[in-house]
Design a protein around this motif. Structure first.
Motif, PDB file in Angstrom:
ATOM      1  N   TYR A  72       0.817  -1.217   0.000  1.00  0.00           N
ATOM      2  CA  TYR A  72       0.000   0.000   0.000  1.00  0.00           C
ATOM      3  C   TYR A  72       0.851   1.267   0.000  1.00  0.00           C
ATOM      4  O   TYR A  72       0.489   2.258  -0.642  1.00  0.00           O
ATOM      5  N   MET A  73       1.985   1.245   0.671  1.00  0.00           N
ATOM      6  CA  MET A  73       2.879   2.409   0.643  1.00  0.00           C
ATOM      7  C   MET A  73       3.375   2.657  -0.785  1.00  0.00           C
ATOM      8  O   MET A  73       3.333   3.787  -1.285  1.00  0.00           O
ATOM      9  N   ASP A  74       3.829   1.599  -1.456  1.00  0.00           N
ATOM     10  CA  ASP A  74       4.346   1.725  -2.819  1.00  0.00           C
ATOM     11  C   ASP A  74       3.244   2.074  -3.818  1.00  0.00           C
ATOM     12  O   ASP A  74       3.466   2.852  -4.747  1.00  0.00           O
ATOM     13  N   LEU A  75       2.069   1.502  -3.622  1.00  0.00           N
ATOM     14  CA  LEU A  75       0.961   1.774  -4.529  1.00  0.00           C
ATOM     15  C   LEU A  75       0.539   3.246  -4.443  1.00  0.00           C
ATOM     16  O   LEU A  75       0.311   3.887  -5.472  1.00  0.00           O
ATOM     17  N   ASP A  76       0.492   3.781  -3.233  1.00  0.00           N
ATOM     18  CA  ASP A  76       0.171   5.212  -3.069  1.00  0.00           C
ATOM     19  C   ASP A  76       1.215   6.085  -3.763  1.00  0.00           C
ATOM     20  O   ASP A  76       0.870   7.057  -4.439  1.00  0.00           O
ATOM     21  N   ARG A  77       2.477   5.731  -3.617  1.00  0.00           N
ATOM     22  CA  ARG A  77       3.556   6.487  -4.281  1.00  0.00           C
ATOM     23  C   ARG A  77       3.432   6.404  -5.800  1.00  0.00           C
ATOM     24  O   ARG A  77       3.616   7.397  -6.509  1.00  0.00           O
ATOM     25  N   ALA A  78       3.134   5.215  -6.306  1.00  0.00           N
ATOM     26  CA  ALA A  78       3.002   5.029  -7.755  1.00  0.00           C
ATOM     27  C   ALA A  78       1.838   5.846  -8.302  1.00  0.00           C
ATOM     28  O   ALA A  78       1.958   6.480  -9.356  1.00  0.00           O
TER      29      ALA A  78
ATOM     30  N   ASN B 141       2.349   5.280 -17.271  1.00  0.00           N
ATOM     31  CA  ASN B 141       1.503   4.100 -17.118  1.00  0.00           C
ATOM     32  C   ASN B 141       1.920   3.288 -15.903  1.00  0.00           C
ATOM     33  O   ASN B 141       3.113   3.120 -15.645  1.00  0.00           O
ATOM     34  N   VAL B 142       0.936   2.775 -15.197  1.00  0.00           N
ATOM     35  CA  VAL B 142       1.161   1.835 -14.098  1.00  0.00           C
ATOM     36  C   VAL B 142       0.063   0.793 -14.160  1.00  0.00           C
ATOM     37  O   VAL B 142      -1.110   1.120 -14.300  1.00  0.00           O
TER      38      VAL B 142
ATOM     39  N   ILE C 228       1.934  -7.689  -8.225  1.00  0.00           N
ATOM     40  CA  ILE C 228       3.089  -7.071  -8.889  1.00  0.00           C
ATOM     41  C   ILE C 228       2.684  -5.676  -9.315  1.00  0.00           C
ATOM     42  O   ILE C 228       1.651  -5.494  -9.978  1.00  0.00           O
ATOM     43  N   LEU C 229       3.475  -4.707  -8.943  1.00  0.00           N
ATOM     44  CA  LEU C 229       3.281  -3.326  -9.374  1.00  0.00           C
ATOM     45  C   LEU C 229       4.207  -3.102 -10.562  1.00  0.00           C
ATOM     46  O   LEU C 229       5.428  -3.181 -10.435  1.00  0.00           O
ATOM     47  N   LEU C 230       3.607  -2.868 -11.729  1.00  0.00           N
ATOM     48  CA  LEU C 230       4.353  -2.744 -12.983  1.00  0.00           C
ATOM     49  C   LEU C 230       4.350  -1.280 -13.412  1.00  0.00           C
ATOM     50  O   LEU C 230       3.415  -0.820 -14.064  1.00  0.00           O
ATOM     51  N   GLU C 231       5.379  -0.566 -13.022  1.00  0.00           N
ATOM     52  CA  GLU C 231       5.471   0.847 -13.389  1.00  0.00           C
ATOM     53  C   GLU C 231       5.974   0.962 -14.824  1.00  0.00           C
ATOM     54  O   GLU C 231       6.687   0.096 -15.317  1.00  0.00           O
ATOM     55  N   ASP C 232       5.578   2.033 -15.494  1.00  0.00           N
ATOM     56  CA  ASP C 232       5.918   2.262 -16.902  1.00  0.00           C
ATOM     57  C   ASP C 232       5.461   1.101 -17.786  1.00  0.00           C
ATOM     58  O   ASP C 232       6.128   0.739 -18.751  1.00  0.00           O
ATOM     59  N   THR C 233       4.317   0.505 -17.422  1.00  0.00           N
ATOM     60  CA  THR C 233       3.795  -0.635 -18.176  1.00  0.00           C
ATOM     61  C   THR C 233       2.300  -0.452 -18.403  1.00  0.00           C
ATOM     62  O   THR C 233       1.548  -0.251 -17.451  1.00  0.00           O
ATOM     63  N   ASP C 234       1.896  -0.554 -19.662  1.00  0.00           N
ATOM     64  CA  ASP C 234       0.471  -0.471 -19.971  1.00  0.00           C
ATOM     65  C   ASP C 234      -0.136  -1.875 -19.933  1.00  0.00           C
ATOM     66  O   ASP C 234       0.551  -2.853 -19.632  1.00  0.00           O
TER      67      ASP C 234
ATOM     68  N   ASN D  27      -6.091   4.395 -14.155  1.00  0.00           N
ATOM     69  CA  ASN D  27      -6.656   5.505 -14.918  1.00  0.00           C
ATOM     70  C   ASN D  27      -7.122   6.579 -13.939  1.00  0.00           C
ATOM     71  O   ASN D  27      -7.238   6.329 -12.744  1.00  0.00           O
ATOM     72  N   LYS D  28      -7.394   7.750 -14.438  1.00  0.00           N
ATOM     73  CA  LYS D  28      -7.682   8.911 -13.588  1.00  0.00           C
ATOM     74  C   LYS D  28      -8.990   8.786 -12.804  1.00  0.00           C
ATOM     75  O   LYS D  28      -9.209   9.521 -11.856  1.00  0.00           O
ATOM     76  N   ASP D  29      -9.852   7.839 -13.166  1.00  0.00           N
ATOM     77  CA  ASP D  29     -11.103   7.639 -12.437  1.00  0.00           C
ATOM     78  C   ASP D  29     -10.908   6.881 -11.125  1.00  0.00           C
ATOM     79  O   ASP D  29     -11.804   6.861 -10.283  1.00  0.00           O
ATOM     80  N   ILE D  30      -9.765   6.274 -10.959  1.00  0.00           N
ATOM     81  CA  ILE D  30      -9.477   5.524  -9.735  1.00  0.00           C
ATOM     82  C   ILE D  30      -9.151   6.514  -8.625  1.00  0.00           C
ATOM     83  O   ILE D  30      -8.259   7.345  -8.764  1.00  0.00           O
ATOM     84  N   GLU D  31      -9.874   6.399  -7.521  1.00  0.00           N
ATOM     85  CA  GLU D  31      -9.752   7.376  -6.444  1.00  0.00           C
ATOM     86  C   GLU D  31      -8.606   7.100  -5.472  1.00  0.00           C
ATOM     87  O   GLU D  31      -8.025   8.033  -4.923  1.00  0.00           O
ATOM     88  N   ASN D  32      -8.300   5.812  -5.230  1.00  0.00           N
ATOM     89  CA  ASN D  32      -7.263   5.496  -4.242  1.00  0.00           C
ATOM     90  C   ASN D  32      -6.701   4.099  -4.468  1.00  0.00           C
ATOM     91  O   ASN D  32      -7.164   3.365  -5.343  1.00  0.00           O
ATOM     92  N   SER D  33      -5.721   3.738  -3.657  1.00  0.00           N
ATOM     93  CA  SER D  33      -5.035   2.453  -3.825  1.00  0.00           C
ATOM     94  C   SER D  33      -5.954   1.265  -3.534  1.00  0.00           C
ATOM     95  O   SER D  33      -5.841   0.216  -4.161  1.00  0.00           O
ATOM     96  N   PHE D  34      -6.903   1.428  -2.608  1.00  0.00           N
ATOM     97  CA  PHE D  34      -7.828   0.332  -2.307  1.00  0.00           C
ATOM     98  C   PHE D  34      -8.714   0.016  -3.513  1.00  0.00           C
ATOM     99  O   PHE D  34      -8.940  -1.148  -3.839  1.00  0.00           O
TER     100      PHE D  34
END
Length: 170
Positions: free
Chosen positions: A31-37, A47-48, A101-107, A148-155
């Motif tokens: 959750y810490m990393d997801l919030d940062r991403a 993209n994430v 898995i958190l895939l940063e810079d990945t579509d 995407n921008k419609d997502i409000e939070n990490s949960f």
């Protein structure tokens, strides 16, 4: 002295973000990393994608194999995930039967390639288990969702990725 020692142990447990069994990050680190991403995505428009991997029939496997063999199997699955992803991808054990898995810079297209790679590695692991005369078939479901921008939070992001598990059929 004993009270101080107990207090330090509790503080230490709160700081740990690595799962001891697999070496992957734990849910707190997730959750810490997801919030940062998410923050980086909003700031830099990158993209994430988030991938959730659920081990099917976990309880039955655990009953069949026993706890020590199940730990060995989890390590094998974790290795499949590590071998199938890039160094910059961040991998987690969210619960006994769920990895992420958190895939940063990945579509989503790039994530699908990683998903197929993981599935192939796990099929190989399943065959190895059968060769060791452990009549075990390892199955996983993998859900992937691109932020995407419609997502409000990490949960909500995690929940959307988990919903994609329903659509993973072989």
């Amino acid at each position: 002295m004993q009270n101080i020692n107990n207090k330090l142990r509790m503080q230490y447990k709160e700081l740990i973000t690595i799962d001891r069994t697999t070496g992957l990050g734990n849910i707190k680190g997730f959750y810490m990393d997801l919030d940062r991403a998410i923050s980086r995505v909003k700031r830099h428009n990158i993209n994430v994608s988030l991938m959730i991997i659920k081990i099917s029939y976990f309880q039955q496997l655990n009953s069949l194999l026993g706890e020590s063999k199940m730990v060995e199997l989890l390590k094998g699955i974790s290795k499949c995930v590590m071998d199938s992803t890039r160094n910059e991808d961040i991998r987690y054990k969210l619960s006994n039967d769920t990895l992420a898995i958190l895939l940063e810079d990945t579509d989503i297209k790039g994530s699908e390639v990683v998903k197929e790679r993981i599935k192939e590695k796990i099929k190989e692991l399943s065959l190895q288990q059968k060769e060791k005369s452990k009549n075990v078939n390892i199955e996983v479901k993998i859900g992937v969702y691109q932020y995407n921008k419609d997502i409000e939070n990490s949960f909500q992001f995690k929940e959307l990725a988990e919903r994609e598990l329903e659509y993973d059929v072989d």
